[in-house]
Write a protein that holds these residues in place. Structure first.
Motif, mmCIF file in Angstrom:
data_model
loop_
_atom_site.group_PDB
_atom_site.id
_atom_site.type_symbol
_atom_site.label_atom_id
_atom_site.label_comp_id
_atom_site.label_asym_id
_atom_site.label_seq_id
_atom_site.Cartn_x
_atom_site.Cartn_y
_atom_site.Cartn_z
ATOM 1 N N ILE A 1 36.159 48.124 42.210
ATOM 2 C CA ILE A 1 36.827 48.381 40.890
ATOM 3 C C ILE A 1 35.617 48.565 39.648
ATOM 4 C CG2 ILE A 1 38.930 47.988 39.398
ATOM 5 C CD1 ILE A 1 39.627 45.500 41.914
ATOM 6 N N THR A 2 36.301 49.996 39.356
ATOM 7 C CA THR A 2 35.650 50.549 38.126
ATOM 8 C C THR A 2 36.127 50.635 37.009
ATOM 9 O OG1 THR A 2 36.646 52.955 38.576
ATOM 10 C CG2 THR A 2 34.004 52.480 40.060
ATOM 11 N N GLU A 3 37.300 50.235 36.802
ATOM 12 C CA GLU A 3 37.779 49.716 36.095
ATOM 13 C C GLU A 3 38.951 48.015 35.708
ATOM 14 O OE1 GLU A 3 39.969 52.889 34.022
ATOM 15 O OE2 GLU A 3 38.111 54.265 34.239
ATOM 16 N N GLY A 4 38.907 47.577 35.345
ATOM 17 C CA GLY A 4 39.503 46.461 34.524
ATOM 18 C C GLY A 4 40.920 46.602 33.855
ATOM 19 N N PRO A 5 41.803 45.760 34.428
ATOM 20 C CA PRO A 5 41.786 44.779 34.836
ATOM 21 C C PRO A 5 41.922 43.987 36.418
ATOM 22 C CG PRO A 5 43.641 44.643 33.697
ATOM 23 C CD PRO A 5 43.112 45.829 33.806
ATOM 24 N N PHE A 6 41.859 43.205 36.969
ATOM 25 C CA PHE A 6 42.040 43.154 38.373
ATOM 26 C C PHE A 6 41.808 41.390 38.692
ATOM 27 C CE2 PHE A 6 37.327 43.208 37.989
ATOM 28 C CZ PHE A 6 36.656 42.887 38.934
ATOM 29 N N VAL A 7 42.064 40.901 39.879
ATOM 30 C CA VAL A 7 42.697 39.749 40.434
ATOM 31 C C VAL A 7 41.458 39.178 41.282
ATOM 32 C CG1 VAL A 7 44.570 40.256 41.555
ATOM 33 C CG2 VAL A 7 43.854 37.883 41.167
ATOM 34 N N VAL A 8 41.093 38.196 41.354
ATOM 35 C CA VAL A 8 40.353 38.081 42.577
ATOM 36 C C VAL A 8 40.992 36.444 43.228
ATOM 37 C CG1 VAL A 8 37.874 36.795 43.657
ATOM 38 C CG2 VAL A 8 37.640 38.510 42.291
ATOM 39 N N TYR B 1 43.178 30.425 45.208
ATOM 40 C CA TYR B 1 42.048 30.496 43.881
ATOM 41 C C TYR B 1 42.076 31.344 43.517
ATOM 42 C CZ TYR B 1 41.250 25.579 46.875
ATOM 43 O OH TYR B 1 40.716 24.792 47.135
ATOM 44 N N TRP B 2 41.993 31.725 42.321
ATOM 45 C CA TRP B 2 42.099 33.186 42.006
ATOM 46 C C TRP B 2 41.504 32.930 40.712
ATOM 47 C CZ3 TRP B 2 45.751 34.188 37.947
ATOM 48 C CH2 TRP B 2 46.860 33.247 37.548
ATOM 49 N N ALA B 3 41.559 34.019 40.189
ATOM 50 C CA ALA B 3 41.354 34.319 38.426
ATOM 51 C C ALA B 3 41.484 36.213 38.107
ATOM 52 C CB ALA B 3 39.652 33.710 38.406
ATOM 53 N N GLU C 1 35.955 40.958 50.843
ATOM 54 C CA GLU C 1 36.754 40.454 51.028
ATOM 55 C C GLU C 1 35.867 38.854 51.337
ATOM 56 O OE1 GLU C 1 38.852 38.597 55.839
ATOM 57 O OE2 GLU C 1 37.872 40.369 55.629
ATOM 58 N N HIS C 2 34.589 38.209 51.399
ATOM 59 C CA HIS C 2 34.407 37.313 50.997
ATOM 60 C C HIS C 2 33.103 37.321 50.139
ATOM 61 C CE1 HIS C 2 36.606 35.625 54.349
ATOM 62 N NE2 HIS C 2 35.972 36.567 55.398
ATOM 63 N N VAL C 3 32.509 36.192 49.027
ATOM 64 C CA VAL C 3 32.139 35.943 48.345
ATOM 65 C C VAL C 3 29.897 36.558 49.525
ATOM 66 C CG1 VAL C 3 30.932 33.905 48.676
ATOM 67 C CG2 VAL C 3 31.041 35.230 46.451
ATOM 68 N N SER C 4 29.192 37.339 48.756
ATOM 69 C CA SER C 4 27.863 36.718 49.275
ATOM 70 C C SER C 4 27.125 36.260 48.429
ATOM 71 C CB SER C 4 27.501 38.660 48.951
ATOM 72 O OG SER C 4 27.793 39.594 48.272
ATOM 73 N N LEU D 1 48.153 44.582 39.184
ATOM 74 C CA LEU D 1 46.501 44.190 39.597
ATOM 75 C C LEU D 1 45.890 44.843 40.528
ATOM 76 C CD1 LEU D 1 46.291 41.081 36.751
ATOM 77 C CD2 LEU D 1 45.870 43.644 36.133
ATOM 78 N N PRO D 2 44.972 45.195 41.258
ATOM 79 C CA PRO D 2 44.294 45.690 41.625
ATOM 80 C C PRO D 2 43.451 44.096 41.870
ATOM 81 C CG PRO D 2 43.150 47.357 40.851
ATOM 82 C CD PRO D 2 43.987 45.949 39.530
ATOM 83 N N ALA D 3 43.296 43.966 43.635
ATOM 84 C CA ALA D 3 42.876 42.653 43.552
ATOM 85 C C ALA D 3 41.545 42.285 44.894
ATOM 86 C CB ALA D 3 43.903 42.067 44.521
ATOM 87 N N VAL D 4 41.181 41.671 45.342
ATOM 88 C CA VAL D 4 39.582 41.437 45.779
ATOM 89 C C VAL D 4 39.482 39.894 47.021
ATOM 90 C CG1 VAL D 4 37.283 41.196 45.525
ATOM 91 C CG2 VAL D 4 38.192 42.809 44.083
ATOM 92 N N GLY D 5 39.097 40.216 47.443
ATOM 93 C CA GLY D 5 39.610 38.956 48.201
ATOM 94 C C GLY D 5 40.212 38.660 49.501
#
Length: 218
Positions: free
Chosen positions: A105-112, A122-124, A172-175, A151-155
């Motif tokens: 995502i190049t611009e925020g805000p967004f949610v994980v 779990y989110w932020a 989808e998952h953390v690295s 908001l765009p979302a990740v995870g």
């Protein structure tokens, strides 16, 4: 600098080495039930790929969650053990921060959002890939739908609940590669990293039953 990064806060068992400039080796496997079985072989694999021994590591980076109790403690205890054995610092990085750092995502805000089980996430929220605005917290998606609307979302947590998170992006998952890169960037800037302490956010699923019978002899 040679940072060994690892994370077991999500179904991904992920390990990486970072030399202060770039990731030199990494490994990730998704298996929510085998964190303890997969983590050390992954460390061996990453060290072998980089052509270095464990005693070359100058610091440990570990994802602090939030995450389920059993999986999360595997990574944290392993990181603490490596730190004590090698005599090197152990740095904590919020797992959600690692996901945000790697987001496409190049611009925020967004949610994980990651899967917290029990029909929760779990989110932020983030202003950009490096700046957390709120959280981390644990909630039912329906209860935070208004807060994350638009908001765009990740995870993986976002993928599970499309009604609350209709616009989902990678990863989808953390690295561990992302965790290591973020930690190296913060250290180079003179920033202090978190303590390697778990962000459980709620009590473990396994608890001592109430009113259990005493079976030991009097």
């Amino acid at each position: 600098m040679l940072l060994l990064a690892l994370d077991t806060a999500t179904p991904a068992v992920t390990v990486a080495l970072h030399d202060g400039t770039d990731v030199v080796a990494s490994s990730s496997q998704v298996d929510a039930r085998r964190h303890g079985e997969l983590l050390l072989p992954a460390v061996d694999r990453v060290l072998a790929a980089a052509g270095v021994k464990l005693d070359a590591v100058t610091g440990i980076v570990v994802g602090t969650g939030p995450g389920p109790y059993t999986g999360l403690r595997v990574g944290l205890m392993t990181a603490d053990t490596f730190g004590l054995a090698l005599g090197v610092p152990v740095h904590g990085v919020c797992t959600l921060d690692g996901l945000a750092y790697a987001a496409d995502i190049t611009e925020g805000p967004f949610v994980v959002a990651t899967d917290a089980r029990r029909k929760e996430v779990y989110w932020a929220t983030y202003a950009d890939s490096r700046t957390r605005l709120t959280g981390p917290a644990v909630d039912r998606p329906a209860d935070i739908a208004e807060q994350v609307a638009g908001l765009p979302a990740v995870g993986a947590g976002a993928l599970l609940y499309p009604d609350a998170f209709p616009d989902v992006h990678e990863p989808e998952h953390v690295s561990a590669a992302a965790l290591a890169s973020l930690a190296a960037e913060r250290l180079a800037a003179g920033q202090e990293l978190d303590e390697p302490r778990p962000l459980y956010l709620r009590r473990p699923d396994a608890q001592v039953p109430k009113n259990y019978k005493v079976v030991t002899p009097k």
